[in-house]
Design a protein around this motif. Structure first.
Motif, mmCIF file in Angstrom:
data_model
loop_
_atom_site.group_PDB
_atom_site.id
_atom_site.type_symbol
_atom_site.label_atom_id
_atom_site.label_comp_id
_atom_site.label_asym_id
_atom_site.label_seq_id
_atom_site.Cartn_x
_atom_site.Cartn_y
_atom_site.Cartn_z
ATOM 1 N N SER A 17 16.919 28.903 46.822
ATOM 2 C CA SER A 17 16.107 29.540 45.777
ATOM 3 C C SER A 17 14.679 29.054 45.891
ATOM 4 C CB SER A 17 16.673 29.198 44.395
ATOM 5 O OG SER A 17 15.802 29.658 43.385
ATOM 6 N N LEU A 18 13.744 29.870 45.415
ATOM 7 C CA LEU A 18 12.342 29.458 45.429
ATOM 8 C C LEU A 18 12.100 28.301 44.472
ATOM 9 C CD1 LEU A 18 10.551 32.931 45.551
ATOM 10 C CD2 LEU A 18 10.917 31.316 47.411
ATOM 11 N N GLU A 19 12.954 28.195 43.478
ATOM 12 C CA GLU A 19 12.836 27.080 42.547
ATOM 13 C C GLU A 19 13.620 25.903 43.107
ATOM 14 O OE1 GLU A 19 13.876 28.110 38.604
ATOM 15 O OE2 GLU A 19 12.945 30.085 38.711
ATOM 16 N N SER A 20 12.942 24.760 43.177
ATOM 17 C CA SER A 20 13.548 23.609 43.852
ATOM 18 C C SER A 20 14.795 23.106 43.141
ATOM 19 C CB SER A 20 12.520 22.470 43.959
ATOM 20 O OG SER A 20 12.098 22.077 42.660
ATOM 21 N N ASP A 21 14.893 23.303 41.802
ATOM 22 C CA ASP A 21 16.041 22.779 41.074
ATOM 23 C C ASP A 21 17.069 23.857 40.756
ATOM 24 O OD1 ASP A 21 14.479 24.175 39.368
ATOM 25 O OD2 ASP A 21 14.604 22.731 37.707
ATOM 26 N N ALA A 22 16.909 25.041 41.374
ATOM 27 C CA ALA A 22 17.854 26.125 41.121
ATOM 28 C C ALA A 22 18.765 26.309 42.312
ATOM 29 C CB ALA A 22 17.096 27.428 40.850
ATOM 30 N N SER A 23 19.999 26.685 42.007
ATOM 31 C CA SER A 23 20.951 26.890 43.089
ATOM 32 C C SER A 23 21.837 28.093 42.825
ATOM 33 C CB SER A 23 21.819 25.647 43.270
ATOM 34 O OG SER A 23 22.529 25.384 42.072
ATOM 35 N N ASP A 24 21.316 29.070 42.096
ATOM 36 C CA ASP A 24 22.079 30.279 41.775
ATOM 37 C C ASP A 24 23.431 29.922 41.181
ATOM 38 O OD1 ASP A 24 20.039 31.824 42.606
ATOM 39 O OD2 ASP A 24 20.992 32.523 44.445
ATOM 40 N N SER A 25 23.373 29.012 40.177
ATOM 41 C CA SER A 25 24.579 28.594 39.452
ATOM 42 C C SER A 25 25.624 27.959 40.363
ATOM 43 C CB SER A 25 25.209 29.791 38.721
ATOM 44 O OG SER A 25 24.283 30.357 37.807
ATOM 45 N N GLY A 26 25.193 27.435 41.523
ATOM 46 C CA GLY A 26 26.121 26.728 42.396
ATOM 47 C C GLY A 26 26.985 27.620 43.254
ATOM 48 N N ILE A 27 26.736 28.926 43.262
ATOM 49 C CA ILE A 27 27.526 29.816 44.115
ATOM 50 C C ILE A 27 27.069 29.659 45.552
ATOM 51 C CG2 ILE A 27 28.153 32.201 44.597
ATOM 52 C CD1 ILE A 27 27.653 32.827 41.677
ATOM 53 N N GLY A 28 28.009 29.437 46.449
ATOM 54 C CA GLY A 28 27.664 29.236 47.837
ATOM 55 C C GLY A 28 27.552 30.541 48.598
ATOM 56 N N SER A 29 27.206 30.411 49.859
ATOM 57 C CA SER A 29 27.031 31.584 50.729
ATOM 58 C C SER A 29 28.042 31.590 51.880
ATOM 59 C CB SER A 29 25.607 31.619 51.291
ATOM 60 O OG SER A 29 24.678 31.783 50.246
ATOM 61 N N GLY A 30 29.168 30.894 51.722
ATOM 62 C CA GLY A 30 30.186 30.921 52.755
ATOM 63 C C GLY A 30 30.320 29.598 53.487
ATOM 64 N N SER A 31 30.825 29.669 54.686
ATOM 65 C CA SER A 31 31.069 28.465 55.474
ATOM 66 C C SER A 31 30.453 28.614 56.854
ATOM 67 C CB SER A 31 32.583 28.205 55.612
ATOM 68 O OG SER A 31 33.198 29.259 56.327
ATOM 69 N N PHE A 46 41.237 33.450 58.039
ATOM 70 C CA PHE A 46 40.518 34.603 58.588
ATOM 71 C C PHE A 46 40.934 35.879 57.867
ATOM 72 C CE2 PHE A 46 39.679 38.090 61.434
ATOM 73 C CZ PHE A 46 38.524 37.747 62.097
ATOM 74 N N GLN A 47 42.249 36.046 57.665
ATOM 75 C CA GLN A 47 42.735 37.242 56.973
ATOM 76 C C GLN A 47 42.220 37.292 55.545
ATOM 77 O OE1 GLN A 47 46.931 36.578 57.560
ATOM 78 N NE2 GLN A 47 47.036 37.972 59.331
ATOM 79 N N ALA A 48 42.225 36.124 54.870
ATOM 80 C CA ALA A 48 41.745 36.089 53.484
ATOM 81 C C ALA A 48 40.272 36.441 53.406
ATOM 82 C CB ALA A 48 42.003 34.699 52.894
ATOM 83 N N ASN A 49 39.477 35.964 54.346
ATOM 84 C CA ASN A 49 38.050 36.299 54.345
ATOM 85 C C ASN A 49 37.822 37.774 54.659
ATOM 86 O OD1 ASN A 49 36.005 33.869 54.064
ATOM 87 N ND2 ASN A 49 37.825 33.074 55.115
ATOM 88 N N SER A 50 38.705 38.330 55.490
ATOM 89 C CA SER A 50 38.571 39.769 55.742
ATOM 90 C C SER A 50 38.843 40.567 54.483
ATOM 91 C CB SER A 50 39.527 40.195 56.861
ATOM 92 O OG SER A 50 40.876 40.139 56.428
ATOM 93 N N ARG A 51 39.738 40.055 53.608
ATOM 94 C CA ARG A 51 39.983 40.723 52.335
ATOM 95 C C ARG A 51 38.753 40.666 51.443
ATOM 96 N NH1 ARG A 51 43.395 44.053 53.436
ATOM 97 N NH2 ARG A 51 43.785 44.403 51.200
ATOM 98 N N THR A 52 37.985 39.594 51.553
ATOM 99 C CA THR A 52 36.722 39.532 50.801
ATOM 100 C C THR A 52 35.804 40.662 51.219
ATOM 101 O OG1 THR A 52 36.884 37.126 50.637
ATOM 102 C CG2 THR A 52 34.715 38.092 50.295
ATOM 103 N N VAL A 53 35.748 40.930 52.513
ATOM 104 C CA VAL A 53 34.892 42.001 53.019
ATOM 105 C C VAL A 53 35.387 43.362 52.526
ATOM 106 C CG1 VAL A 53 34.069 43.173 55.103
ATOM 107 C CG2 VAL A 53 34.192 40.673 55.028
ATOM 108 N N GLY A 106 32.059 36.664 53.273
ATOM 109 C CA GLY A 106 33.318 36.947 53.967
ATOM 110 C C GLY A 106 33.158 36.886 55.476
ATOM 111 N N VAL A 107 32.026 37.426 55.945
ATOM 112 C CA VAL A 107 31.789 37.406 57.385
ATOM 113 C C VAL A 107 31.657 35.966 57.894
ATOM 114 C CG1 VAL A 107 30.122 38.002 59.188
ATOM 115 C CG2 VAL A 107 30.772 39.704 57.474
ATOM 116 N N SER A 108 30.965 35.113 57.119
ATOM 117 C CA SER A 108 30.809 33.718 57.550
ATOM 118 C C SER A 108 32.149 33.016 57.613
ATOM 119 C CB SER A 108 29.857 32.975 56.602
ATOM 120 O OG SER A 108 30.465 32.743 55.342
ATOM 121 N N GLY A 109 33.021 33.304 56.644
ATOM 122 C CA GLY A 109 34.350 32.705 56.680
ATOM 123 C C GLY A 109 35.157 33.180 57.872
ATOM 124 N N MET A 110 35.024 34.472 58.187
ATOM 125 C CA MET A 110 35.723 34.998 59.361
ATOM 126 C C MET A 110 35.200 34.353 60.643
ATOM 127 S SD MET A 110 35.887 39.015 58.253
ATOM 128 C CE MET A 110 36.540 39.552 59.829
#
Length: 428
Positions: free
Chosen positions: A50-64, A406-413, A10-14
């Motif tokens: 991820s420490l595993e080269s072929d893993a991506s935590d099921s494709g969940i991202g970490s923001g923008s 920005f408002q929507a990302n603040s709601r995530t927080v 959420g912070v990254s989106g904000m």
């Protein structure tokens, strides 16, 4: 699932959308900045590692994240101002200025803003007093290849002594031959008269009366011959003989003598010359480019002389190719130089440094400097300014998008915070 990582999403989106609001705000702030080019925020997603080269935590991202800001170089609207030193470019080029205000250490910068004026030394400068660059003219008014500060002579220009008259005209060969020219009665003893204004060495004007007399053949039979007497006041200051062949072409032109002594303190014993045109020399010259002798009325087509009075600067004209001509009160026009424009391999690589200026970088490549209207640099428009290419309606739409995001990302927080409260309450 990590609720703490969700907070950071959420912070990254904000943060990224807040930067977008900053970009849109900068565009709106510069909507009336001449030559300004709007910018656009470019976003990208962030993926968990991820420490595993072929893993991506099921494709969940970490923001923008804000990847960068790109500048849009579309042409701005052209607006006429009536000021001859307001310039605009229609094309890809940039004006070149010395961003060290003319000191020895030259640092070139580039701009699309063409708000120029003349400073107290005659240099053409922008609003930051940075000097416009171009190819300067030498003492004869011929353009050199030297890139330097463009300067206009703002002082009174020195007068020039007349030394040569030039006439393009016809002398009527039907006029009877006879009699002699009498300087005491020039009007009644000549067959035709023309008047040319000439100047002495201090710039004083005089009327030089050119008298033409049809005379017997004495140059090159069967030539048709004329005597010329130039009088200033009561003094004959020059005599010349002209000869024409049976086609009316000039075949002979001989200066017989005479000197002009204008009023003191001007230079004395001035040897005026009359340019009657090139002599017939087929196939190079026809002998018809200057004075001719046909069976038609005597008349002057054009006349000129090489002197002028002192003059002060009254205006400047710059054509589409950037050639700069200064106009003076004595009617003279002098070529003062030619504006050059810069072109880059990648305009997107230029670094914005403020004051409507850009600097070249390794990403942009070096500036290729050349005259306007060459190599796709574009043409120069005088009395015109290029407006900002910012569209306020588009910027407001972007502001709404960024604000809502920005408002929507603040709601995530806040939502994640509520979930963390529930987790803490599990121990109670």
């Amino acid at each position: 699932m990590s609720l703490f990582s969700t907070l950071y999403i959420g912070v990254s989106g904000m943060a990224s959308n807040g930067a977008g609001i900053e970009v849109a705000g900068d565009n709106i702030a510069n909507v009336n900045t001449v030559g300004f080019k709007r910018t656009r925020a470019n976003f990208g997603d962030v993926i968990k590692e991820s420490l595993e080269s072929d893993a991506s935590d099921s494709g969940i991202g970490s923001g923008s994240v804000l990847l960068g800001v790109s500048r849009l170089y579309s042409q701005g609207a052209m607006v006429g101002t009536g000021n001859n030193l307001d310039l605009a470019i229609s094309g890809e080029g940039f004006f070149v200025v010395n961003a060290n205000a003319g000191i020895d250490d030259v640092t070139l910068a580039y701009t699309r803003a063409g708000q120029f004026h003349i400073d107290n030394e005659g240099y053409i400068v922008n609003e930051s007093n940075y000097r416009l660059q171009g190819h300067v003219a030498d003492a004869n008014g011929d353009l050199t290849r030297t890139v330097s500060d463009l300067r206009i002579t703002i002082e009174n220009i020195q007068p020039k002594q007349s030394q040569q008259l030039a006439l393009k005209m016809n002398l009527d060969n039907r006029v009877p031959v006879g009699g002699a020219f009498d300087p005491l009665q020039p009007d009644t003893t000549s067959d035709y008269t023309a008047t040319v204004t000439v100047y002495d060495s201090v710039g004083k004007a005089y009327d030089a009366r050119v008298y033409f007399k049809h005379v017997d053949n004495n140059l090159r039979p069967p030539a048709d011959n004329w005597d010329i007497h130039v009088m200033i006041g009561d003094e004959v200051v020059m005599q010349q003989e002209l000869g024409f062949d049976n086609t009316g072409s000039l075949i002979a032109s001989n200066r017989v003598g005479g000197n002009w002594n204008p009023d003191v303190p001007a230079a004395q014993n001035v040897a005026l010359n009359l340019d009657a045109g090139p002599l017939r020399n087929p196939p190079i010259t026809s002998g018809l480019e200057g004075i001719t002798s046909f069976a038609s009325p005597s008349t002057v087509l054009s006349q000129s002389q090489d002197g002028f009075a002192a003059g002060s600067l009254v205006g400047i004209d710059i054509d589409e190719e950037g050639v700069l001509n200064a106009r003076y009160s004595n009617g003279r026009t002098f070529q003062g130089g030619r504006v050059i424009l810069a072109k880059f391999n990648s305009k997107d690589g230029l670094r914005r440094v403020g004051e409507n200026l850009y600097r070249e970088t390794q990403d942009s490549g070096p500036a290729a400097l050349a005259e306007a209207a060459t190599g796709g640099r574009g043409v120069v428009h005088q009395g015109t300014l290029e407006q900002s290419n910012v569209d306020i309606s588009e910027e407001f739409i972007d502001m709404i998008r960024f604000q809502r995001a920005f408002q929507a990302n603040s709601r995530t927080v806040t939502t994640t915070d509520e979930l963390l409260v529930e987790v803490v309450n599990l121990k109670r």
